[in-house]
Design a protein around this motif. Structure first.
Motif, PDB file in Angstrom:
ATOM      1  N   TYR A   1       0.821  -1.209   0.000  1.00 14.04           N
ATOM      2  CA  TYR A   1       0.000   0.000   0.000  1.00 14.04           C
ATOM      3  C   TYR A   1       0.855   1.259   0.000  1.00 14.04           C
ATOM      4  O   TYR A   1       0.595   2.197  -0.747  1.00 14.04           O
ATOM      5  CB  TYR A   1      -0.957   0.032   1.199  1.00 14.04           C
ATOM      6  N   SER A   2       1.905   1.272   0.822  1.00 13.21           N
ATOM      7  CA  SER A   2       2.774   2.448   0.881  1.00 13.21           C
ATOM      8  C   SER A   2       3.390   2.757  -0.472  1.00 13.21           C
ATOM      9  O   SER A   2       3.371   3.884  -0.940  1.00 13.21           O
ATOM     10  CB  SER A   2       3.894   2.242   1.903  1.00 13.21           C
ATOM     11  N   LEU A   3       3.957   1.732  -1.084  1.00 13.14           N
ATOM     12  CA  LEU A   3       4.619   1.948  -2.370  1.00 13.14           C
ATOM     13  C   LEU A   3       3.629   2.220  -3.497  1.00 13.14           C
ATOM     14  O   LEU A   3       3.891   3.038  -4.367  1.00 13.14           O
ATOM     15  CB  LEU A   3       5.529   0.781  -2.707  1.00 13.14           C
ATOM     16  N   LEU A   4       2.502   1.544  -3.483  1.00  6.83           N
ATOM     17  CA  LEU A   4       1.500   1.784  -4.517  1.00  6.83           C
ATOM     18  C   LEU A   4       0.994   3.214  -4.464  1.00  6.83           C
ATOM     19  O   LEU A   4       0.838   3.870  -5.493  1.00  6.83           O
ATOM     20  CB  LEU A   4       0.330   0.801  -4.386  1.00  6.83           C
ATOM     21  N   ILE A   5       0.744   3.708  -3.285  1.00  6.40           N
ATOM     22  CA  ILE A   5       0.264   5.079  -3.147  1.00  6.40           C
ATOM     23  C   ILE A   5       1.296   6.055  -3.678  1.00  6.40           C
ATOM     24  O   ILE A   5       0.973   7.010  -4.361  1.00  6.40           O
ATOM     25  CB  ILE A   5      -0.089   5.390  -1.680  1.00  6.40           C
ATOM     26  N   VAL A   6       2.569   5.788  -3.388  1.00  5.25           N
ATOM     27  CA  VAL A   6       3.621   6.708  -3.809  1.00  5.25           C
ATOM     28  C   VAL A   6       3.759   6.796  -5.315  1.00  5.25           C
ATOM     29  O   VAL A   6       3.913   7.859  -5.870  1.00  5.25           O
ATOM     30  CB  VAL A   6       4.977   6.330  -3.174  1.00  5.25           C
ATOM     31  N   PHE A   7       3.685   5.658  -6.040  1.00  8.12           N
ATOM     32  CA  PHE A   7       4.006   5.775  -7.462  1.00  8.12           C
ATOM     33  C   PHE A   7       2.997   5.229  -8.450  1.00  8.12           C
ATOM     34  O   PHE A   7       3.051   5.595  -9.607  1.00  8.12           O
ATOM     35  CB  PHE A   7       5.386   5.175  -7.762  1.00  8.12           C
TER      36      PHE A   7
ATOM     37  N   ALA B   1      10.537  10.920  -1.267  1.00  8.11           N
ATOM     38  CA  ALA B   1       9.650   9.968  -0.600  1.00  8.11           C
ATOM     39  C   ALA B   1      10.019   8.530  -0.971  1.00  8.11           C
ATOM     40  O   ALA B   1      10.016   7.640  -0.111  1.00  8.11           O
ATOM     41  CB  ALA B   1       8.194  10.248  -0.962  1.00  8.11           C
ATOM     42  N   PHE B   2      10.340   8.290  -2.231  1.00  8.47           N
ATOM     43  CA  PHE B   2      10.806   6.968  -2.652  1.00  8.47           C
ATOM     44  C   PHE B   2      12.044   6.584  -1.837  1.00  8.47           C
ATOM     45  O   PHE B   2      12.143   5.472  -1.316  1.00  8.47           O
ATOM     46  CB  PHE B   2      11.207   7.004  -4.133  1.00  8.47           C
TER      47      PHE B   2
END
Length: 177
Positions: A12-18, A36-37
């Motif tokens: 979820y964290s990574l999906l939201i970011v990119f 943020a990445f």
């Protein structure tokens, strides 16, 4: 059960970011997103036990004036329960103090010296320089179709004593082994 929840949180964290961000956000907030990445990569990296037991703040270092404001925002966050110190670098001689180093495209001429300075040390290297992961960097952020993705060089990560979550590896465009 606990492992499944952690895997979901990572995704979820990574999906939201990119993945879920609209295309216009990338163009406007590219520096913020790359910072943020970098933070999220550090968050999902498995660090050597010796580093986890240190009481000092995590040091996230970066090259490039245009990233200053974006990386300074990371000082308000925590990593493995400890505060973060953000350090702007202009030369590679100070890299040994860093836990994470982001080097941007405009600092491309320092890449070779960066690789020599971090060779086999547990310092996570991240960049938006084209070919960074193939040349010996750990994580390369790529912009395609106005979205950010990444490649990972797991061989270099492992040689330095670092590992990244398998869930992050699954999200990479390419993993060099």
């Amino acid at each position: 059960m606990k492992k499944a929840n952690l895997s979901r949180q990572i995704l979820y964290s990574l999906l939201i970011v990119f993945v879920l961000l609209p295309r216009s956000s990338i163009a406007q907030d590219s520096f913020d997103l790359k910072a943020a990445f970098t933070y999220n990569f550090a968050k999902f990296t498995q660090w050597p036990e010796s580093r986890l037991h240190e009481k000092s703040a995590w040091k996230i270092c970066f090259f490039g004036n245009q990233y200053r404001d974006s990386f300074i925002e990371l000082a308000n966050k925590k990593l493995a329960g400890q505060s973060i110190a953000v350090i702007q670098l202009s030369e590679t001689c100070a890299i040994a103090q860093c836990d994470v180093v982001f080097i941007d495209t405009n600092s491309r001429d320092l890449t070779r010296r960066l690789f020599l300075a971090v060779d086999n040390k547990p310092i996570l290297t991240v960049s938006d320089i084209s070919g960074f992961a193939v040349q010996g960097g750990m994580i390369e952020i790529i912009e395609q179709d106005k979205r950010l993705y990444f490649n990972i060089n797991s061989k270099v990560l492992e040689a330095s004593g670092l590992n990244i979550s398998s869930q992050v590896l699954k999200l990479a465009l390419e993993v060099k082994r």
